[in-house]
Design a protein around this motif. Sequence first.
Motif, PDB file in Angstrom:
ATOM      1  N   THR A 290       0.732  -1.245  -0.079  1.00  0.00           N
ATOM      2  CA  THR A 290       0.047  -0.120   0.164  1.00  0.00           C
ATOM      3  C   THR A 290       0.779   1.041   0.032  1.00  0.00           C
ATOM      4  OG1 THR A 290      -0.041   0.128   2.282  1.00  0.00           O
ATOM      5  CG2 THR A 290      -1.760  -1.199   1.237  1.00  0.00           C
ATOM      6  N   HIS A 291       0.203   2.448  -0.294  1.00  0.00           N
ATOM      7  CA  HIS A 291       1.040   3.718  -0.212  1.00  0.00           C
ATOM      8  C   HIS A 291       0.846   4.355   0.787  1.00  0.00           C
ATOM      9  CE1 HIS A 291       2.440   3.378  -4.427  1.00  0.00           C
ATOM     10  NE2 HIS A 291       1.583   2.834  -4.664  1.00  0.00           N
ATOM     11  N   ASP A 292       0.479   3.693   2.182  1.00  0.00           N
ATOM     12  CA  ASP A 292       0.167   4.518   3.344  1.00  0.00           C
ATOM     13  C   ASP A 292       0.723   3.897   4.590  1.00  0.00           C
ATOM     14  OD1 ASP A 292      -1.551   2.356   3.838  1.00  0.00           O
ATOM     15  OD2 ASP A 292      -3.395   3.259   3.187  1.00  0.00           O
ATOM     16  N   GLU A 293       0.255   4.231   5.730  1.00  0.00           N
ATOM     17  CA  GLU A 293       1.077   3.535   6.671  1.00  0.00           C
ATOM     18  C   GLU A 293       0.786   2.098   7.143  1.00  0.00           C
ATOM     19  OE1 GLU A 293      -1.426   6.281   7.366  1.00  0.00           O
ATOM     20  OE2 GLU A 293       0.129   7.604   6.705  1.00  0.00           O
ATOM     21  N   ALA A 294      -0.217   1.415   6.318  1.00  0.00           N
ATOM     22  CA  ALA A 294      -0.398   0.025   6.446  1.00  0.00           C
ATOM     23  C   ALA A 294       0.596  -0.743   5.981  1.00  0.00           C
ATOM     24  CB  ALA A 294      -1.917  -0.429   5.789  1.00  0.00           C
ATOM     25  N   GLY A 295       1.410  -0.188   5.101  1.00  0.00           N
ATOM     26  CA  GLY A 295       2.596  -0.816   4.475  1.00  0.00           C
ATOM     27  C   GLY A 295       1.979  -1.852   3.518  1.00  0.00           C
ATOM     28  N   ALA A 296       2.799  -3.218   3.894  1.00  0.00           N
ATOM     29  CA  ALA A 296       2.347  -4.348   3.248  1.00  0.00           C
ATOM     30  C   ALA A 296       1.379  -5.009   3.887  1.00  0.00           C
ATOM     31  CB  ALA A 296       3.669  -5.277   2.959  1.00  0.00           C
ATOM     32  N   LEU A 297       0.237  -5.659   3.254  1.00  0.00           N
ATOM     33  CA  LEU A 297      -0.687  -6.588   3.625  1.00  0.00           C
ATOM     34  C   LEU A 297      -0.446  -8.041   3.211  1.00  0.00           C
ATOM     35  CD1 LEU A 297      -3.744  -4.343   2.858  1.00  0.00           C
ATOM     36  CD2 LEU A 297      -2.579  -4.376   4.894  1.00  0.00           C
ATOM     37  N   ASP A 298      -0.367  -8.895   4.115  1.00  0.00           N
ATOM     38  CA  ASP A 298       0.193 -10.210   3.716  1.00  0.00           C
ATOM     39  C   ASP A 298      -1.048 -10.997   4.086  1.00  0.00           C
ATOM     40  OD1 ASP A 298       1.508 -12.605   3.345  1.00  0.00           O
ATOM     41  OD2 ASP A 298       2.948 -12.209   5.059  1.00  0.00           O
ATOM     42  N   TYR A 299      -1.661 -12.029   3.270  1.00  0.00           N
ATOM     43  CA  TYR A 299      -2.639 -12.887   3.111  1.00  0.00           C
ATOM     44  C   TYR A 299      -2.695 -14.143   2.581  1.00  0.00           C
ATOM     45  CZ  TYR A 299      -5.242  -8.648   4.925  1.00  0.00           C
ATOM     46  OH  TYR A 299      -5.737  -7.376   5.420  1.00  0.00           O
ATOM     47  N   TYR A 300      -3.351 -15.211   2.938  1.00  0.00           N
ATOM     48  CA  TYR A 300      -3.534 -16.229   2.314  1.00  0.00           C
ATOM     49  C   TYR A 300      -5.062 -16.422   1.785  1.00  0.00           C
ATOM     50  CZ  TYR A 300       1.208 -17.917   3.431  1.00  0.00           C
ATOM     51  OH  TYR A 300       2.622 -18.128   3.454  1.00  0.00           O
ATOM     52  N   VAL A 301      -5.076 -16.704   0.462  1.00  0.00           N
ATOM     53  CA  VAL A 301      -6.552 -16.953   0.186  1.00  0.00           C
ATOM     54  C   VAL A 301      -6.609 -18.397  -0.514  1.00  0.00           C
ATOM     55  CG1 VAL A 301      -7.234 -14.504  -0.118  1.00  0.00           C
ATOM     56  CG2 VAL A 301      -6.262 -15.654  -1.855  1.00  0.00           C
ATOM     57  N   CYS A 302      -7.855 -18.987  -0.537  1.00  0.00           N
ATOM     58  CA  CYS A 302      -8.180 -20.069  -1.171  1.00  0.00           C
ATOM     59  C   CYS A 302      -8.171 -19.930  -2.605  1.00  0.00           C
ATOM     60  CB  CYS A 302      -9.427 -20.925  -0.511  1.00  0.00           C
ATOM     61  SG  CYS A 302     -10.812 -20.114  -1.013  1.00  0.00           S
ATOM     62  N   GLU A 303      -7.963 -21.000  -3.274  1.00  0.00           N
ATOM     63  CA  GLU A 303      -7.823 -20.951  -4.904  1.00  0.00           C
ATOM     64  C   GLU A 303      -9.047 -20.624  -5.513  1.00  0.00           C
ATOM     65  OE1 GLU A 303      -6.230 -24.752  -5.839  1.00  0.00           O
ATOM     66  OE2 GLU A 303      -4.226 -24.125  -5.581  1.00  0.00           O
ATOM     67  N   SER A 304     -10.197 -21.202  -5.107  1.00  0.00           N
ATOM     68  CA  SER A 304     -11.422 -20.464  -5.362  1.00  0.00           C
ATOM     69  C   SER A 304     -11.774 -19.236  -5.033  1.00  0.00           C
ATOM     70  CB  SER A 304     -12.646 -21.526  -4.889  1.00  0.00           C
ATOM     71  OG  SER A 304     -12.719 -21.407  -3.580  1.00  0.00           O
ATOM     72  N   CYS A 305     -11.532 -18.722  -4.112  1.00  0.00           N
ATOM     73  CA  CYS A 305     -11.779 -17.050  -3.942  1.00  0.00           C
ATOM     74  C   CYS A 305     -10.888 -16.336  -4.921  1.00  0.00           C
ATOM     75  CB  CYS A 305     -11.352 -16.791  -2.388  1.00  0.00           C
ATOM     76  SG  CYS A 305     -12.592 -17.406  -1.432  1.00  0.00           S
ATOM     77  N   TYR A 306      -9.386 -16.991  -4.822  1.00  0.00           N
ATOM     78  CA  TYR A 306      -8.563 -16.204  -5.940  1.00  0.00           C
ATOM     79  C   TYR A 306      -9.073 -16.200  -7.142  1.00  0.00           C
ATOM     80  CZ  TYR A 306      -4.574 -14.854  -8.517  1.00  0.00           C
ATOM     81  OH  TYR A 306      -3.786 -14.083  -9.431  1.00  0.00           O
ATOM     82  N   ASP A 307      -9.607 -17.205  -7.689  1.00  0.00           N
ATOM     83  CA  ASP A 307     -10.006 -17.325  -8.882  1.00  0.00           C
ATOM     84  C   ASP A 307     -11.099 -16.665  -9.455  1.00  0.00           C
ATOM     85  OD1 ASP A 307      -7.852 -19.150  -9.656  1.00  0.00           O
ATOM     86  OD2 ASP A 307      -9.193 -20.951  -9.634  1.00  0.00           O
ATOM     87  N   GLU A 308     -12.032 -16.387  -8.331  1.00  0.00           N
ATOM     88  CA  GLU A 308     -13.400 -15.831  -8.493  1.00  0.00           C
ATOM     89  C   GLU A 308     -13.405 -14.281  -8.134  1.00  0.00           C
ATOM     90  OE1 GLU A 308     -16.442 -17.710  -6.208  1.00  0.00           O
ATOM     91  OE2 GLU A 308     -15.848 -19.542  -7.123  1.00  0.00           O
ATOM     92  N   ASP A 309     -12.619 -13.863  -7.317  1.00  0.00           N
ATOM     93  CA  ASP A 309     -12.468 -12.640  -6.697  1.00  0.00           C
ATOM     94  C   ASP A 309     -11.400 -11.461  -6.995  1.00  0.00           C
ATOM     95  OD1 ASP A 309     -15.165 -13.215  -5.627  1.00  0.00           O
ATOM     96  OD2 ASP A 309     -14.127 -13.764  -3.704  1.00  0.00           O
TER      97      ASP A 309
END
Length: 50
Positions: A25-44
């Motif tokens: 991100t370009h703010d104080e949050a810095g980098a957001l680090d997540y894991y997502v399931c393959e179906s959510c990745y493919d769809e969303d």
Amino acid sequence: MSPETCAVCGGTVPFDSTVHLLVHTHDEAGALDYYVCESCYDEDLAPLVA
């Protein structure tokens, strides 16, 4: 390996069925680090970066 919780749907999935999502991100949050399931990745998320 231990299971991961999908950051989109909240489901618990095996680690080898996840996509690692790292958003810089370009703010104080810095980098957001997540894991997502393959179906959510493919769809969303995949359409956002295609």
